[in-house]
Scaffold this active site. Sequence first.
Site: not given
Length: 331
Positions: A148, A171, A182, A262
């Site tokens: 994603t 992922k 997770t 991120e």
Amino acid sequence: MEHTIHSPKGFQVAAIHCGLKTNAQNDLAVIFSESPCQVTGAFTTNRVKAAPVIYDQEIVQSGKAVRAVIINAGNANACTGTKGMQHTHQMAEATSQIFAGNADEVLVLSTGVIGVPMPIDIVLTGIKKATGQLSSQNWLDVAKAIMTTDTRPKIVSIKSPAGYTMTGIAKGSGMISPNMATMLSVICTDAILSEDLLVKVPEIWNQTFNRIVIDGDMSTNDSVLLLANGASGVEVDAKSDFYETLFQLCSQLAKAIVKDGEGATKLVTVHISGANSQDDAEKIARAIGTSPLCKTAFYGADPNWGRFICAAGYANADFSPEKASLCLKKD
């Protein structure tokens, strides 16, 4: 993660673009075993669970053999009510047509935006297309299809000298603070697992996936699955090298997730020694790893060690500040 990818015997995979992602990237993947698989799994402990998590938990806990996993990216199918459960079942039912079996022999994983109804028609069409493209050579495509906000695929493959193979994909990049499992991860092996080994597998997840953190948020969709179809004919137990091999694979996947976090610029490992218990050590490590102030110190490469001692102090662990020592080092 560039290295040789070995396909476990008896597994075939496929990945296609069905339309869940707005670009042309693949967003639907199938993992299929030619024979029934032993399966074990762990799932998010968030009270808000996505429909696929609820569905998969029931199948895994029943001890039933599994033949396939269908995974979509671009829609989490979370907070979608009764319709979400219906769509999950429809995805499993459509996938089960590969082997003319039942929906409860298929596990479903979803990842993406929360609270948006699944556009089930395009997904079902995509499943039919994907199942017609199964091959033992498509593992990297599958790892890419489940991404994603990830910037790169996460896949690890190990061929044991004992004669079995293990390949895992994962992922995860945001909403990472697991508590039991997770993100999404599927690990496939052609070994035959003993019951005593199956019981020990969650220990590995607790020591790898469950010890990473990026942003402190726990997902509604966290799932990790281990499928073993026994096609190699190699029987393994808790005394074999399988435990260490699985630990190595999960460690590499877990670190790859953190590296791809991120906004992440560094991979930091927190080691705690001398604690009165494993639980106390984990509490202190998690407090330091999750603290925004400690993260800013890591980011700036600023040895502001007081922040680390402070975090240890509020970790609700048995901790004696006067006996503490701290070491910061760059690998």
